[in-house]
Design a protein around this motif. Sequence first.
Motif, PDB file in Angstrom:
ATOM      1  N   LEU A 546     -40.744 -31.363  10.331  1.00  0.00           N
ATOM      2  CA  LEU A 546     -41.758 -32.111  11.745  1.00  0.00           C
ATOM      3  C   LEU A 546     -43.042 -31.848  12.023  1.00  0.00           C
ATOM      4  CD1 LEU A 546     -41.397 -34.279  14.000  1.00  0.00           C
ATOM      5  CD2 LEU A 546     -41.017 -33.253  15.582  1.00  0.00           C
ATOM      6  N   ARG A 547     -43.024 -30.445  11.088  1.00  0.00           N
ATOM      7  CA  ARG A 547     -44.318 -30.161  12.174  1.00  0.00           C
ATOM      8  C   ARG A 547     -45.186 -30.800  10.468  1.00  0.00           C
ATOM      9  NH1 ARG A 547     -49.064 -29.426  11.311  1.00  0.00           N
ATOM     10  NH2 ARG A 547     -50.645 -27.676  12.016  1.00  0.00           N
ATOM     11  N   GLU A 548     -44.990 -30.714   9.187  1.00  0.00           N
ATOM     12  CA  GLU A 548     -45.718 -31.080   8.299  1.00  0.00           C
ATOM     13  C   GLU A 548     -45.965 -32.802   9.115  1.00  0.00           C
ATOM     14  OE1 GLU A 548     -45.439 -28.095   4.914  1.00  0.00           O
ATOM     15  OE2 GLU A 548     -43.770 -30.127   4.092  1.00  0.00           O
ATOM     16  N   ALA A 549     -44.553 -33.628   8.393  1.00  0.00           N
ATOM     17  CA  ALA A 549     -44.467 -34.728   8.106  1.00  0.00           C
ATOM     18  C   ALA A 549     -45.661 -35.199   9.468  1.00  0.00           C
ATOM     19  CB  ALA A 549     -43.165 -35.282   8.763  1.00  0.00           C
ATOM     20  N   CYS A 550     -45.477 -34.577  10.829  1.00  0.00           N
ATOM     21  CA  CYS A 550     -46.921 -35.018  12.095  1.00  0.00           C
ATOM     22  C   CYS A 550     -47.860 -34.523  11.495  1.00  0.00           C
ATOM     23  CB  CYS A 550     -45.985 -35.400  13.970  1.00  0.00           C
ATOM     24  SG  CYS A 550     -45.014 -36.349  13.038  1.00  0.00           S
ATOM     25  N   HIS A 551     -48.390 -34.087  10.685  1.00  0.00           N
ATOM     26  CA  HIS A 551     -49.479 -32.908  10.981  1.00  0.00           C
ATOM     27  C   HIS A 551     -50.877 -33.707  11.464  1.00  0.00           C
ATOM     28  CE1 HIS A 551     -49.859 -34.927   6.575  1.00  0.00           C
ATOM     29  NE2 HIS A 551     -51.332 -35.217   7.230  1.00  0.00           N
ATOM     30  N   VAL A 593     -56.022 -41.136  12.641  1.00  0.00           N
ATOM     31  CA  VAL A 593     -57.001 -41.312  13.431  1.00  0.00           C
ATOM     32  C   VAL A 593     -57.201 -40.539  14.443  1.00  0.00           C
ATOM     33  CG1 VAL A 593     -57.965 -42.635  12.175  1.00  0.00           C
ATOM     34  CG2 VAL A 593     -56.730 -43.252  14.314  1.00  0.00           C
ATOM     35  N   PHE A 594     -55.847 -40.453  15.884  1.00  0.00           N
ATOM     36  CA  PHE A 594     -55.657 -39.568  16.687  1.00  0.00           C
ATOM     37  C   PHE A 594     -54.543 -38.784  16.775  1.00  0.00           C
ATOM     38  CE2 PHE A 594     -54.829 -40.559  21.061  1.00  0.00           C
ATOM     39  CZ  PHE A 594     -55.889 -39.590  21.767  1.00  0.00           C
ATOM     40  N   ASP A 595     -54.695 -37.572  16.418  1.00  0.00           N
ATOM     41  CA  ASP A 595     -54.019 -36.666  16.203  1.00  0.00           C
ATOM     42  C   ASP A 595     -53.339 -35.802  16.850  1.00  0.00           C
ATOM     43  OD1 ASP A 595     -55.561 -34.097  16.395  1.00  0.00           O
ATOM     44  OD2 ASP A 595     -55.227 -33.427  14.787  1.00  0.00           O
ATOM     45  N   TYR A 596     -52.045 -34.706  16.772  1.00  0.00           N
ATOM     46  CA  TYR A 596     -51.364 -34.214  18.351  1.00  0.00           C
ATOM     47  C   TYR A 596     -52.139 -33.409  19.046  1.00  0.00           C
ATOM     48  CZ  TYR A 596     -48.416 -30.292  20.147  1.00  0.00           C
ATOM     49  OH  TYR A 596     -48.049 -29.529  21.947  1.00  0.00           O
ATOM     50  N   LEU A 605     -50.862 -38.029  28.124  1.00  0.00           N
ATOM     51  CA  LEU A 605     -50.511 -38.182  26.502  1.00  0.00           C
ATOM     52  C   LEU A 605     -49.677 -36.569  26.723  1.00  0.00           C
ATOM     53  CD1 LEU A 605     -52.327 -40.321  24.868  1.00  0.00           C
ATOM     54  CD2 LEU A 605     -50.697 -39.951  25.611  1.00  0.00           C
ATOM     55  N   LYS A 606     -50.315 -35.469  27.403  1.00  0.00           N
ATOM     56  CA  LYS A 606     -49.636 -34.383  27.048  1.00  0.00           C
ATOM     57  C   LYS A 606     -47.929 -33.993  27.687  1.00  0.00           C
ATOM     58  CE  LYS A 606     -49.816 -29.356  28.030  1.00  0.00           C
ATOM     59  NZ  LYS A 606     -51.559 -28.401  28.660  1.00  0.00           N
ATOM     60  N   ASP A 607     -48.361 -34.740  29.007  1.00  0.00           N
ATOM     61  CA  ASP A 607     -47.088 -34.882  29.937  1.00  0.00           C
ATOM     62  C   ASP A 607     -46.022 -35.679  29.722  1.00  0.00           C
ATOM     63  OD1 ASP A 607     -48.175 -33.496  31.364  1.00  0.00           O
ATOM     64  OD2 ASP A 607     -49.103 -34.750  33.023  1.00  0.00           O
ATOM     65  N   PHE A 608     -46.375 -36.641  28.410  1.00  0.00           N
ATOM     66  CA  PHE A 608     -45.763 -37.725  27.537  1.00  0.00           C
ATOM     67  C   PHE A 608     -44.845 -37.469  26.644  1.00  0.00           C
ATOM     68  CE2 PHE A 608     -44.400 -40.817  24.000  1.00  0.00           C
ATOM     69  CZ  PHE A 608     -43.773 -41.723  25.394  1.00  0.00           C
ATOM     70  N   ILE A 609     -45.716 -36.210  26.072  1.00  0.00           N
ATOM     71  CA  ILE A 609     -45.305 -35.673  24.299  1.00  0.00           C
ATOM     72  C   ILE A 609     -44.200 -34.134  25.421  1.00  0.00           C
ATOM     73  CG2 ILE A 609     -46.087 -33.813  22.303  1.00  0.00           C
ATOM     74  CD1 ILE A 609     -48.548 -35.688  22.334  1.00  0.00           C
ATOM     75  N   LYS A 610     -44.544 -33.730  25.780  1.00  0.00           N
ATOM     76  CA  LYS A 610     -43.680 -33.267  26.392  1.00  0.00           C
ATOM     77  C   LYS A 610     -42.362 -33.598  27.087  1.00  0.00           C
ATOM     78  CE  LYS A 610     -46.485 -29.189  25.948  1.00  0.00           C
ATOM     79  NZ  LYS A 610     -46.144 -28.080  24.625  1.00  0.00           N
ATOM     80  N   HIS A 632     -43.917 -36.460  18.757  1.00  0.00           N
ATOM     81  CA  HIS A 632     -45.083 -37.022  18.918  1.00  0.00           C
ATOM     82  C   HIS A 632     -45.499 -38.197  17.383  1.00  0.00           C
ATOM     83  CE1 HIS A 632     -47.447 -34.437  16.138  1.00  0.00           C
ATOM     84  NE2 HIS A 632     -48.507 -35.272  16.376  1.00  0.00           N
ATOM     85  N   SER A 633     -45.835 -38.432  17.988  1.00  0.00           N
ATOM     86  CA  SER A 633     -46.211 -39.596  16.802  1.00  0.00           C
ATOM     87  C   SER A 633     -47.835 -39.798  15.973  1.00  0.00           C
ATOM     88  CB  SER A 633     -45.817 -41.443  16.698  1.00  0.00           C
ATOM     89  OG  SER A 633     -46.306 -42.227  15.882  1.00  0.00           O
ATOM     90  N   PRO A 634     -48.632 -39.259  15.379  1.00  0.00           N
ATOM     91  CA  PRO A 634     -50.063 -39.658  14.970  1.00  0.00           C
ATOM     92  C   PRO A 634     -50.523 -41.009  15.004  1.00  0.00           C
ATOM     93  CG  PRO A 634     -48.723 -38.741  12.985  1.00  0.00           C
ATOM     94  CD  PRO A 634     -48.191 -38.608  14.322  1.00  0.00           C
TER      95      PRO A 634
END
Length: 718
Positions: A546-551, A593-596, A605-610, A632-634
């Motif tokens: 996932l780290r590579e797919a959502c780089h 254009v808007f990453d992790y 957004l931080k709370d949502f990702i958690k 998450h989704s970039p």
Amino acid sequence: MAATGGCVAFSTVVRSCQVTPSPSSGNLRPNPSLRQFAVSSESQFTKTVRKSETKRTTSFGENGIFKEKHKEEAREGVTKEKQKNPYELGLERNESDEDRSRKSLKDYFEESKDLIRSEGGGGGGPPRWFSPLDCGSRLDDSPLLLYLPGIDGVGLGLIMHHQSLGEIFDIWCLHIPVKDRTSFIDLVKLVEQTVRSENCHSPNRPIYLVGESLGACLALAVAVRNPDIDLSLILANPGTSFEKSQLQPLIHLLGIIPVQYQLILSYMLSSMTGDPLRMAMDKVMKGLPLQQTAEGLLKDVAAMSSYVYVLANILPEETLLWKLKMLKSASAFANSRLHAVKAQTLLLTSGRDQLLPSEDEGKRLRRALPKCEIRRFNDNGHYLFLEDGVDLVTVIKGASFYRRGKCHDYVFDYIPPTPSEIKNICESNRLFMRATSPVMLSTLEDGKIVKGLAGIPSEGPVLFIGYHMLLGYELVPMVMNLLLERNILMRGMAHPMMFTRKKEGYLPELSSFDTYRTMGAVPVSGTNLYKLLSSKAHVLLYPGGLREACHRKGEQYKLIWPEQSEFVRMAARFGAKIVPFGVAGEDDFGEIVFDYDDQMKIPFLKDFIKSLSEEADTVRTGLNSEVNQDIHSPVVLPKFPGRFYYYFGKPIETEGRMSELRDKDNAHELYMQVKSEVEKCLAFLQEKRESDPYRNLLARLAYQSTHGFDSEVPTFEL
């Protein structure tokens, strides 16, 4: 069959016999007919205590001669030499053969008419089980499937699915004769008796209860009364919503207004046949000839008049009134005990159910049942199993709901896709495949690079190790081309969120990933990798996950792998060939254009990702590494489509190196070699694609406009 149950088995045969049981003696007498039946000489309700060694199943061959089978033979169903290998099932059949063998709504009415006629000239006799003869041979150790019908009671509601279900299940269907007046509680006891008998005989074999409307209430009631038996429930448009349905007032109207009966029949028929005009338009959209579609529409409309007559025989006025009253009591019984249902449940709900508010009921039951998943069919009606385009086996496979033991095994319970399933998946991804116009390159044993996939080893085990493109866009073209060109099914190791949830929340529904499971994806784990390689499978593994797919921004084509080697020793244990590969083209389709990192700077957004990450299991528990990634989704800005390029490097042999690779340093050295090969593949593609004259979408469209849109578009010279 069961030690406590009789059976009626049928199959479409041109020359055969009809079996008519004598109401007084229970004996059988053959009469001429166009269909074949196999009927037990004892009914399940006539005797409750019998000696199993005296059981017989009586059947008729095409010449009308009686043939007897011992009960144990009927239970086994097929000889061992005819049992199927799960990895061979479905891949050898032709899709047109599947279409020809699949029955239709017309067959439902025709065989219902014959089955009713066989009841002794008036629909008599107690409820009984039958097993469809057109199921054919099935997998070894197949689970038992008991079909519980809706208010029609015929037991042929799965007629369109008998052949496909019969390859992976031992199917028994409950037939409730027209004049039978067995109460709901007694029906529960009947099914319960069979469930307990079969569980006693085969305690390790799961039992599936497939019920629709009334049958779904029956399945829930049996599950409540037998919490210690291994049951799996598949409930289609359950009748638990009867009090909120349009059927409930009909109980009073039927006794007051006789003409209402014909209106009800017509209403039910329209629910069974669906919207002919809508179905005709669907066929036109699929590319079928207009004349053929029009002729089919006229035949369907003409056949409806004969269907009304058969439906009137299935549900005469007094029977319909009895069944509606039974459905009311069944709904109340099941609803009062939902809290006690512990069985694994798969809910199937229709968005255009005209008889029951099934869509809303599905949401309610999903909250009420602890082990429940749901699959929605927004464009289908109440009689889901009798509609074209619905394949119950595909639904079961996609939901990972098929198992032959106590727990589902993603490797050994897997059933490969059929030709029709492959065709449907290809059709649903046709535009994406055309937009990406994938270029496939592979490496032969002598190191020569060739177009196509000739360099991929045919025999497993093979382990594909590569770069995970942004959001996994590369998966569909790669898996489908490998299957269509080389007939190799790539089993992908996928994130656990595609299979299970710790809790409900904001992640996409599990049904969103059904296609991945149908194509063989399994949750990534050492155990599943071990099982796949031991079964000589072709396995896809992304160390970057996932780290590579959502780089992040600027990380395209960067391998983000863990420091320690993870797959080398396992590959060596089974002598697997490691195929390194690279994929290029993600930057031709979108730009992050808007990453992790950007999202984690915003508190909500931080709370949502958690919260998203807490809904699913993590892959590398306990590792404090940059490879770990919150879900998450970039945000990606689409670009004018370019092209996808795949390059599979020369396979790396591990056979005979098991002792050598037990050493950590040697294993790490091979790990770094694989990583280096993947990086070389990526660099090669990024360089060569610059000379591709058809990298741009407009150039490819211009080429296909003159050579045909199904033609293969050329690429750079090797």
